[in-house]
Design an enzyme around this catalytic site. Structure first.
Site, PDB file in Angstrom:
ATOM      1  N   GLU A 120      32.498  45.138  33.759  1.00  0.00           N
ATOM      2  CA  GLU A 120      32.197  46.520  34.161  1.00  0.00           C
ATOM      3  C   GLU A 120      31.165  47.147  33.230  1.00  0.00           C
ATOM      4  O   GLU A 120      31.331  47.126  32.006  1.00  0.00           O
ATOM      5  CB  GLU A 120      33.516  47.322  34.142  1.00  0.00           C
ATOM      6  CG  GLU A 120      33.369  48.758  34.592  1.00  0.00           C
ATOM      7  CD  GLU A 120      34.725  49.432  34.800  1.00  0.00           C
ATOM      8  OE1 GLU A 120      35.749  48.714  34.946  1.00  0.00           O
ATOM      9  OE2 GLU A 120      34.765  50.669  34.800  1.00  0.00           O
ATOM     10  N   HIS A 141      44.079  54.990  22.719  1.00  0.00           N
ATOM     11  CA  HIS A 141      43.366  54.281  23.773  1.00  0.00           C
ATOM     12  C   HIS A 141      41.913  54.164  23.309  1.00  0.00           C
ATOM     13  O   HIS A 141      41.192  55.160  23.251  1.00  0.00           O
ATOM     14  CB  HIS A 141      43.488  55.073  25.077  1.00  0.00           C
ATOM     15  CG  HIS A 141      43.184  54.285  26.305  1.00  0.00           C
ATOM     16  ND1 HIS A 141      43.945  53.217  26.709  1.00  0.00           N
ATOM     17  CD2 HIS A 141      42.193  54.417  27.242  1.00  0.00           C
ATOM     18  CE1 HIS A 141      43.448  52.714  27.838  1.00  0.00           C
ATOM     19  NE2 HIS A 141      42.391  53.425  28.171  1.00  0.00           N
ATOM     20  N   LYS A 192      39.002  47.006  27.130  1.00  0.00           N
ATOM     21  CA  LYS A 192      37.890  47.857  26.724  1.00  0.00           C
ATOM     22  C   LYS A 192      37.192  47.202  25.545  1.00  0.00           C
ATOM     23  O   LYS A 192      37.823  46.998  24.489  1.00  0.00           O
ATOM     24  CB  LYS A 192      38.432  49.228  26.312  1.00  0.00           C
ATOM     25  CG  LYS A 192      38.888  50.059  27.499  1.00  0.00           C
ATOM     26  CD  LYS A 192      37.686  50.526  28.278  1.00  0.00           C
ATOM     27  CE  LYS A 192      38.072  51.488  29.386  1.00  0.00           C
ATOM     28  NZ  LYS A 192      36.904  51.923  30.139  1.00  0.00           N
ATOM     29  N   GLU A 201      42.606  51.231  39.564  1.00  0.00           N
ATOM     30  CA  GLU A 201      43.088  51.406  38.189  1.00  0.00           C
ATOM     31  C   GLU A 201      43.755  52.781  38.056  1.00  0.00           C
ATOM     32  O   GLU A 201      43.574  53.459  37.056  1.00  0.00           O
ATOM     33  CB  GLU A 201      41.932  51.253  37.197  1.00  0.00           C
ATOM     34  CG  GLU A 201      40.780  52.194  37.473  1.00  0.00           C
ATOM     35  CD  GLU A 201      39.594  52.068  36.518  1.00  0.00           C
ATOM     36  OE1 GLU A 201      39.474  51.041  35.825  1.00  0.00           O
ATOM     37  OE2 GLU A 201      38.793  53.016  36.471  1.00  0.00           O
ATOM     38  N   LYS A 221      34.953  56.990  41.901  1.00  0.00           N
ATOM     39  CA  LYS A 221      35.761  57.983  41.175  1.00  0.00           C
ATOM     40  C   LYS A 221      35.497  59.343  41.798  1.00  0.00           C
ATOM     41  O   LYS A 221      34.320  59.722  41.947  1.00  0.00           O
ATOM     42  CB  LYS A 221      35.389  58.018  39.686  1.00  0.00           C
ATOM     43  CG  LYS A 221      35.775  56.763  38.918  1.00  0.00           C
ATOM     44  CD  LYS A 221      35.455  56.869  37.434  1.00  0.00           C
ATOM     45  CE  LYS A 221      35.818  55.554  36.742  1.00  0.00           C
ATOM     46  NZ  LYS A 221      35.411  55.533  35.324  1.00  0.00           N
ATOM     47  N   ASP A 251      35.597  46.141  30.405  1.00  0.00           N
ATOM     48  CA  ASP A 251      34.726  47.297  30.605  1.00  0.00           C
ATOM     49  C   ASP A 251      33.989  47.548  29.294  1.00  0.00           C
ATOM     50  O   ASP A 251      34.613  47.828  28.265  1.00  0.00           O
ATOM     51  CB  ASP A 251      35.559  48.529  30.993  1.00  0.00           C
ATOM     52  CG  ASP A 251      34.687  49.697  31.420  1.00  0.00           C
ATOM     53  OD1 ASP A 251      33.450  49.588  31.329  1.00  0.00           O
ATOM     54  OD2 ASP A 251      35.257  50.731  31.853  1.00  0.00           O
ATOM     55  N   ASP A 255      29.885  51.232  37.073  1.00  0.00           N
ATOM     56  CA  ASP A 255      30.737  52.419  36.948  1.00  0.00           C
ATOM     57  C   ASP A 255      29.868  53.640  36.612  1.00  0.00           C
ATOM     58  O   ASP A 255      29.426  54.345  37.516  1.00  0.00           O
ATOM     59  CB  ASP A 255      31.843  52.178  35.908  1.00  0.00           C
ATOM     60  CG  ASP A 255      32.795  53.366  35.804  1.00  0.00           C
ATOM     61  OD1 ASP A 255      32.691  54.277  36.647  1.00  0.00           O
ATOM     62  OD2 ASP A 255      33.634  53.412  34.877  1.00  0.00           O
ATOM     63  N   LYS A 307      42.475  45.251  32.396  1.00  0.00           N
ATOM     64  CA  LYS A 307      41.091  45.556  32.022  1.00  0.00           C
ATOM     65  C   LYS A 307      41.077  45.769  30.516  1.00  0.00           C
ATOM     66  O   LYS A 307      41.924  46.495  29.991  1.00  0.00           O
ATOM     67  CB  LYS A 307      40.677  46.807  32.790  1.00  0.00           C
ATOM     68  CG  LYS A 307      39.521  47.611  32.266  1.00  0.00           C
ATOM     69  CD  LYS A 307      38.945  48.453  33.408  1.00  0.00           C
ATOM     70  CE  LYS A 307      38.417  49.794  32.953  1.00  0.00           C
ATOM     71  NZ  LYS A 307      37.770  50.531  34.053  1.00  0.00           N
TER      72      LYS A 307
HETATM   73  C1  MUC Z   1      36.174  53.805  32.608  1.00  0.00           C
HETATM   74  O1  MUC Z   1      35.060  53.814  32.117  1.00  0.00           O
HETATM   75  O2  MUC Z   1      36.383  52.990  33.478  1.00  0.00           O
HETATM   76  C2  MUC Z   1      39.197  53.732  33.264  1.00  0.00           C
HETATM   77  C3  MUC Z   1      40.239  53.039  32.747  1.00  0.00           C
HETATM   78  C4  MUC Z   1      40.240  53.231  31.368  1.00  0.00           C
HETATM   79  O3  MUC Z   1      41.005  52.756  30.547  1.00  0.00           O
HETATM   80  O4  MUC Z   1      39.198  54.017  31.043  1.00  0.00           O
HETATM   81  C5  MUC Z   1      38.595  54.473  32.206  1.00  0.00           C
HETATM   82  C6  MUC Z   1      37.189  54.792  32.148  1.00  0.00           C
HETATM   83 MG    MG Z   2      34.434  52.089  33.393  1.00  0.00          MG
END
Ligand code: MUC
Ligand code: MG
Length: 372
Positions: free
Chosen positions: A223, A21, A168, A326, A272, A197, A248, A166
């Site tokens: 994000e 991941h 990254k 999420e 969170k 994000d 976030d 989402k």
């Molecule tokens: C984050 O920063 O949002 C949430 C989903 C994911 O894949 O990582 C997290 C952390």
């Molecule tokens: Mg995030």
């Protein structure tokens, strides 16, 4: 007569992820959670989870430091105290420790679980009552490979698992990231919502270039594009673009929420429980956001089932969230440490019934994955 807290045990548990991941600050192959077992004099046990991402790379608490701080400073403040006064207990923790919100969240979760079990009601009931029992859940595409991410998304769409994704980004060159996101959005079209994000990886000028291109590509939500403390900058981005901004890392708790509101931020907050020191702190932030007309999103620290369920009980008490949730953490792991895993179906997850959190530890699995 109040029931006293007798003991608090903490365990480090390592579970492999189903694939690497990749985030801007770390690539995960395992998730480590700190599991808290809080035992009371009436025989009731409450469970909680403290989990972060990528060791110390996401924030100031690591799994190992959380275990140490729980054992050395936090747990001794609770042992011997009445188990039913959450306000007094959390104030004791705040007195002995600044910050440490993830560790505190695990303890608050365990206290809520114990109290719910004792009274025969769910954690959501203790928090005011569930308005939903099925919540939408997105999936994060973060294999690092565009084709693999598209295949993964297609499978999740056809399984009716997820229809919001989402991505990254932020670890690669901007042009490469934009190409990657645009290719995925083009492949999925209107069948799915695509968000990104950046995990704070861009400075403001880079964010302006990146967001323009991503908005053009059809991305719906951006994000934490810029560093957490830059509240004025994030507000400028929210005002400049049509595509919505999600705060976030920049919105840990109500104090951050208030600062963003004062700057004139329009957009959404990722809630969170780990950032806000527990489900109740996350709800305080949610209520502040609601008063200011800011959208809500149910966020995760990629917790396992216990942390995920604790969050779900809190999110269930809110009106429908603008951007859904999420809460897919358990699906990223190859196994689980609860006897009955969560049910993910119809693009969402079902809030478990039963008293407390509604989940129980599987002792064999716990033994198998506990760090020795
Ligand atoms: C984050 O920063 O949002 C949430 C989903 C994911 O894949 O990582 C997290 C952390
Ligand atoms: Mg995030």
């Amino acid at each position: 007569m109040s029931v006293l807290i007798e003991s608090i045990e903490t365990l480090l548990v390592d579970l492999p992820t189903i694939r690497p991941h990749k985030l801007s600050m770390a690539t995960m192959a395992t998730q480590t959670m700190v599991i808290v077992r809080l035992r009371c004099a009436d025989g009731v046990e409450g469970i909680g989870e403290a989990t972060t991402i990528g060791g110390l790379s996401y924030g100031p608490e690591s799994p190992e430091s959380m275990k140490l701080n729980l054992d050395t400073y936090l747990a001794p403040m609770l042992v011997g105290q009445a188990a039913d006064n959450l306000n007094a207990l959390m104030a004791r923790l705040d007195k002995v420790a600044k910050g440490n919100t993830i560790a505190k969240s695990a303890l608050e979760t365990a206290l809520l679980d114990a109290q719910g079990k004792r009274l025969g009601v769910s954690v959501a009931s203790l928090l005011g009552g569930a308005r939903h029992t099925h919540l939408p859940v997105l999936w994060t595409l973060a294999s690092g490979d565009t084709e693999r991410d598209i295949e993964e998304a297609e499978r999740r769409l056809s399984d009716r698992r997820h229809r919001d994704f989402k991505l990254k980004i932020g670890a690669n060159r901007l042009d490469d990231d934009v190409r990657h996101v645009a290719a995925i959005k083009a492949a999925l079209g209107d069948r799915a919502s695509v968000r990104v994000d950046v995990n704070q990886a861009w400075d403001e000028p880079t964010a302006v270039r990146g967001i323009s291109a991503l908005q053009e590509a059809g991305v719906e939500l951006i994000e934490q594009a810029t560093p957490a403390h830059e509240h004025a900058g994030l507000t400028r981005l929210a005002n400049r673009f049509e595509v919505a901004m999600l705060a976030d890392e920049g919105v840990q708790d109500s104090r951050d929420g208030l600062s963003l509101i004062h700057h004139g931020f329009s957009g959404a907050f990722a809630l969170k429980i780990a950032k806000s020191g527990g489900p109740r702190g996350a709800l305080r932030l949610a209520h502040l956001a609601q008063a200011a007309g800011i959208g809500l999103y149910g966020g995760t620290m990629l917790e396992g089932t216990i942390g995920t369920v604790a969050s779900l009980h809190a999110w269930a008490t809110l009106p429908e969230m603008t951007w859904g949730t999420e809460m897919f953490g358990p699906l990223l792991l190859t196994d689980d440490i609860v006897t009955r895993p969560l049910t993910f179906s119809e693009f969402g997850v079902t809030l478990p019934g039963g008293p407390g959190l509604g989940v129980s530890l599987d002792e064999d699995k716990l033994r198998e994955y506990a760090r020795r």
